[in-house]
Design a protein around this motif. Structure first.
Motif, short mmCIF file in Angstrom:
data_model
loop_
_atom_site.label_atom_id
_atom_site.label_comp_id
_atom_site.label_asym_id
_atom_site.label_seq_id
_atom_site.Cartn_x
_atom_site.Cartn_y
_atom_site.Cartn_z
N UNK B 20 0.84 -1.21 0.00
CA UNK B 20 0.00 0.00 0.00
C UNK B 20 0.88 1.26 0.00
N UNK B 24 0.32 3.76 -3.05
CA UNK B 24 -0.34 5.03 -2.73
C UNK B 24 0.66 6.17 -2.55
N UNK B 27 -0.91 9.60 -3.35
CA UNK B 27 -1.93 10.03 -2.40
C UNK B 27 -1.30 10.40 -1.05
N UNK B 28 -0.30 9.62 -0.64
CA UNK B 28 0.35 9.92 0.64
C UNK B 28 1.06 11.26 0.57
N UNK B 31 -1.55 13.89 0.90
CA UNK B 31 -2.13 14.03 2.24
C UNK B 31 -1.11 14.56 3.25
N UNK B 137 -10.87 3.99 15.96
CA UNK B 137 -10.95 5.40 15.61
C UNK B 137 -12.30 6.01 15.98
N UNK B 305 -4.73 -1.74 5.51
CA UNK B 305 -5.44 -0.47 5.34
C UNK B 305 -5.56 0.28 6.67
N UNK B 309 -3.96 3.92 7.45
CA UNK B 309 -4.84 5.01 7.88
C UNK B 309 -4.37 5.59 9.22
N UNK B 312 -1.36 7.81 8.55
CA UNK B 312 -1.73 9.11 7.97
C UNK B 312 -2.21 10.05 9.07
N UNK B 313 -3.10 9.56 9.91
CA UNK B 313 -3.69 10.42 10.95
C UNK B 313 -2.62 10.88 11.95
N UNK B 316 -0.38 13.51 10.32
CA UNK B 316 -1.08 14.79 10.12
C UNK B 316 -1.08 15.64 11.38
#
Lengths: 324, 324
Positions: B20, B24, B27-28, B31, B137, B305, B309, B312-313, B316
């Motif tokens: 992944x 990705x 996309x990464x 983001x 989450x 996945x 995820x 990413x969170x 961020x």
């Protein structure tokens, strides 16, 4: 120093927010590090008596709300205006906004998100779609790297309640509608629910969130449940199917395809078993697979819950300078 | 400057994360504002050939991973050790951690969360429970002000797959188990799945998250599905019921009550219709009401996945100083 909150609209949902902010004082202080105070409530009719603290400002003038310098505004009015103008004004004054107004957000969500982003202010709209069921948060925060190409959903609690009551209890359409009204599920104007407009607005909000665009509204086939007869339901039942009001959105080769209509679903379909006032949303992600969220689709507490949850999350990540 | 990621363990889930992160990339970068690079992979057996970029460090020594100064570590090893020691060491060096290791996290989650909090480092553990279905989450971020007193869940995909295959297709227990193995759903040791241990660990993780404590492990009634016969399923079916493997947790007067066992559920129960390898979790909040999340409970991509995820969170919201 307290966190100052103001409410725009004091109908069912606004009252729910007020009650929760009162009941959960301790939890909010624990989560946010400061107490929360409701500094103003905007209403239409100043002559009604309302169960709020005597020191709380109740006014029918938005300027008076702004004079209180709230940190956050809960917007729970009906229709595009004046909600949209109020929200823009609030964001421009760097006030965080939490809204439950789906009609307004379906039409102006893109602009509102841009304004909020420009001022680095929080905007919460979980309550616009599927009441307390946290679909907006799941798509915004929990499934960011997944490419969601397909949504199938039951988005109107009243319609699902009516279909369930007709199918399970053999009620007529009008009996079932009256029951939904008595329980406080139906919107102010039940036509919005039973003709599919409410589900349509919610689907457009999901489209904006997922794809940063919406289909042309007039191109979306839209049909409610008002023409469904007990015979239709019996016929479906004989085949082991149930009629559900389904809002569907799919991205195919970059083109959005959407429809909102009653569909007879076989027992193997994930939305077949969604009964009563529940909403359910199935999203298909390229990595995670098919995920379904189910929860109450209407009701005072569950909708207000979504607004207060948004509020908590926004305040937790807000830079200090934004707090007055 | 790239975001440097390292993988501990390169079994099914670790490989899924690697794939992944490769697929990705764009996309990464979009983001997170920076590209992500896998700087090291910790494996047990150095002699196996692996489908990774030739410049990527593959090592069986954790110190070599740390020498790469990763910003984040994906931990997908099996069992409490050495995963627990590695994670603590990483957190102490202010490396963010994302883990899929449920056995380790059920036992040491409390300590790990404390250490992460002390160093203000991110810790993600969505993948430990219900694979990609975002229950951790939802409870951590989306339902914070709700008081969740009750959880009922199907938490083991293999068990649910077996029960479904036995009930719907008339397969024997061993046939159904073999099928689950062939599809890659069953854990390395299927006893963990079919005797209920896997669901138990996940329930303990949910207990820790919701109530900051767990019941005494040996006090929790624990029964798997290995004793379920085709006759049991037929008997249930005749009453319109289905047997499901249910993990339940409730807080009653401050006391935790938990149990993990097969239960015959009537058609009206929300977990009745959960088929195949799916997991589902129903939580009851005092404000939102009853909310159910359903999704695939096992599988390479869906578990990976959840890890990406989380990553990413965490990135961020990570303060800049934490990035090397």
């Amino acid at each position: 120093m307290t966190i100052k909150a103001a409410l725009l609209g004091f109908g069912t949902v606004g009252q729910g927010v007020y009650e929760i902010l009162e009941e959960k004082q301790q939890d909010l202080q624990h989560l946010l590090g400061r107490p929360v105070e409701v500094v103003g409530i905007l209403v239409n009719d100043m002559n009604k008596s309302r169960p709020v603290r005597t020191e709380t400002l109740v006014t029918d003038r938005f300027e008076q709300i702004l004079e209180q310098q709230p940190d956050v505004i809960f917007e729970a009015t009906i229709g595009q205006e004046p909600g949209y103008s109020y929200i823009k004004q609030a964001l421009n004054e760097r006030i965080h906004v939490v809204t439950a107004n789906k009609v307004m957000f379906a039409a102006h969500g893109e602009d509102i998100l841009e304004v909020a982003d420009f001022h680095d202010v929080g905007i919460g709209y979980e309550a616009t779609t599927a009441a307390g069921t946290p679909i907006i948060g799941t798509l915004s925060h929990l499934l960011q790297i997944n490419n969601i190409t397909k949504v199938e959903a039951i988005l109107n609690g009243t319609s699902n309640y009516i279909l369930t009551a007709m199918q399970q209890d053999g009620k007529s359409f009008s009996e079932a509608l009256q029951e939904a009204k008595d329980k406080g599920y139906a919107e102010a104007d039940p036509a919005n629910d039973i003709e599919g407009h409410d589900a349509f607005y919610k689907l457009m909000i999901l489209s904006q969130l997922l794809h940063k665009k919406q289909p042309v509204w007039s191109d979306v086939p839209l049909k409610g449940i008002s023409q469904i007869s007990p015979e239709d339901l019996t016929e479906a039942a004989q085949k082991g199917e149930r009629i559900r009001h389904v809002a569907a959105l799919e991205l195919i080769n970059g083109e959005l395809s959407a429809q909102v209509k009653p569909v007879a679903l076989p027992a193997s379909h994930g939305l077949h078993s969604i009964d009563g006032v529940d909403n359910a949303i199935t999203v298909s992600g390229d990595l995670v697979g098919s995920v379904t969220l189910r929860g109450p689709g209407a009701g005072k507490r569950t909708t207000a819950s979504a607004m207060v949850e948004d509020f908590v999350r926004i305040l937790q990540s807000a830079p200090i300078y934004q707090l007055h």
